[in-house]
Scaffold this active site. Structure first.
Site, PDB file in Angstrom:
ATOM      1  N   GLU A 146       0.765  -1.283   0.012  1.00  0.00           N
ATOM      2  CA  GLU A 146      -0.080   0.061   0.133  1.00  0.00           C
ATOM      3  C   GLU A 146       0.873   1.355   0.161  1.00  0.00           C
ATOM      4  OE1 GLU A 146      -2.238   0.664   3.591  1.00  0.00           O
ATOM      5  OE2 GLU A 146      -3.822   1.787   2.242  1.00  0.00           O
ATOM      6  N   ARG A 211     -11.274  11.008   4.476  1.00  0.00           N
ATOM      7  CA  ARG A 211     -11.237   9.679   4.936  1.00  0.00           C
ATOM      8  C   ARG A 211     -12.612   9.457   5.872  1.00  0.00           C
ATOM      9  NH1 ARG A 211      -5.665   6.928   7.351  1.00  0.00           N
ATOM     10  NH2 ARG A 211      -5.738   5.505   5.822  1.00  0.00           N
ATOM     11  N   GLU A 240     -12.097   1.611   4.692  1.00  0.00           N
ATOM     12  CA  GLU A 240     -11.301   2.125   5.658  1.00  0.00           C
ATOM     13  C   GLU A 240     -11.363   3.254   5.835  1.00  0.00           C
ATOM     14  OE1 GLU A 240      -6.738   0.595   6.347  1.00  0.00           O
ATOM     15  OE2 GLU A 240      -6.891   2.604   5.212  1.00  0.00           O
TER      16      GLU A 240
HETATM   17  C1  LER Z   1      -3.615   1.276   6.119  1.00  0.00           C
HETATM   18  O1  LER Z   1      -4.343   0.776   5.204  1.00  0.00           O
HETATM   19  C2  LER Z   1      -3.471   2.847   5.830  1.00  0.00           C
HETATM   20  O2  LER Z   1      -4.085   3.415   4.976  1.00  0.00           O
HETATM   21  C3  LER Z   1      -2.574   3.696   6.830  1.00  0.00           C
HETATM   22  O3  LER Z   1      -2.955   5.040   6.568  1.00  0.00           O
HETATM   23  C4  LER Z   1      -2.565   3.154   8.001  1.00  0.00           C
HETATM   24  O4  LER Z   1      -2.991   4.056   8.955  1.00  0.00           O
HETATM   25 MN    MN Z   2      -5.540   2.073   3.769  1.00  0.00          MN
END
Ligand code: LER
Ligand code: MN
Length: 262
Positions: A146, A211, A240
């Site tokens: 990621e 977010r 998320e």
């Molecule tokens: C984890 O998936 C992520 O996006 C990071 O920002 C961990 O906080």
């Molecule tokens: Mn993430």
């Protein structure tokens, strides 16, 4: 595209982007009732719950396990795969391996997010990724890398750079995670970035610009979905996100935004 939502059982991650934090039986039941296909698990470690118990909860509620996070290795133990100390890198690898194995029993890939380190070297990253990818392959699942925004890592902040890195080092069995929150900060154009890194994308964190749930920020989601369709993405849109204004509202908003986009 399938839907997933994050469940956290890590007290240290109380400020993090995880929607349901109640005990897992309740969190699975709520995720299923709201209409998700799967859950993404953020656990303190591989021994928190047996894979057998997770399988039984998943079967009971008709949910799949989309992925498992590894960030507790950083949050709880201060580990990273690119730490300058070899001893810490090895301990980090042990932790990530244990989560790869845990996820592997469930048919779910593990994610390398914050465990990549805040300020690491590409040499350490490539070595760690190769070993994790090989470990994941023994379970027949990919390993997910990621890119994060600049405040969370110096390693890769944009999909194209990460994709080039995978190709340069011939890193097989590693897929990229397109987290729309990080991309909103780092990419020139989110849809274009998705199109260009298309064949490497294996997971999506589905978040609005702030977010929160899609629709609660200023991201224009239609072109993003169009790009995902264009690359023939068939993986998860995994929420998320912050549990704002409350977990249920965030979860329901995610499902209704996805329904209106498809
Ligand atoms: C984890 O998936 C992520 O996006 C990071 O920002 C961990 O906080
Ligand atoms: Mn993430």
């Amino acid at each position: 595209m399938k839907t997933a939502i994050t469940l956290s059982q890590v007290p240290e991650a109380s400020g993090g982007p995880f929607v349901f934090r109640t005990p897992l039986p309740d969190a699975f039941a709520t995720a299923a009732a709201i209409g998700f296909d799967a859950v993404e698990l953020f656990l303190p470690g591989p021994d928190f719950i047996s894979d057998h118990e997770v399988k039984s909860l998943a079967a009971q509620h008709g949910l799949a396990i989309a992925a498992v996070g590894t960030g507790a290795g950083m949050l709880r133990h201060g580990l990273s795969l690119t730490d300058p100390s070899e001893e810490i890198r090895e301990a980090a690898l042990d932790f990530v391996f244990s989560m790869i194995d845990f996820g592997g029993q469930l048919g779910a890939p593990a994610i390398l997010g914050s465990m990549q380190g805040k300020s690491g070297s590409h040499d350490h990253l490539v070595a760690g990724l190769r070993r994790c990818a090989n470990r994941a392959a023994t379970h027949g699942v990919p390993f997910i890398y990621e890119p994060l925004n600049r405040y969370e890592t110096n390693l890769f902040n944009r999909l194209a750079d990460a994709a080039k890195f995978l190709e340069l080092h011939d890193l097989k069995n590693v897929v990229l995670l397109a987290d729309l929150f990080h991309m909103n900060i780092e990419e020139r154009d989110v849809a274009t970035a998705i199109r260009e890194a298309g064949r490497h994308i294996g997971h999506v964190h589905f978040a609005d610009s702030n977010r929160q749930a899609m629709g609660f920020g200023h991201t224009v989601a239609e072109p993003v979905i169009a790009a995902l369709r264009e690359i023939q993405y068939t993986g998860y849109l995994s929420a998320e996100i912050f549990p704002l204004p409350d977990p249920e509202t965030a979860a329901r908003q995610t499902i209704s935004s996805i329904r209106s986009l498809f």
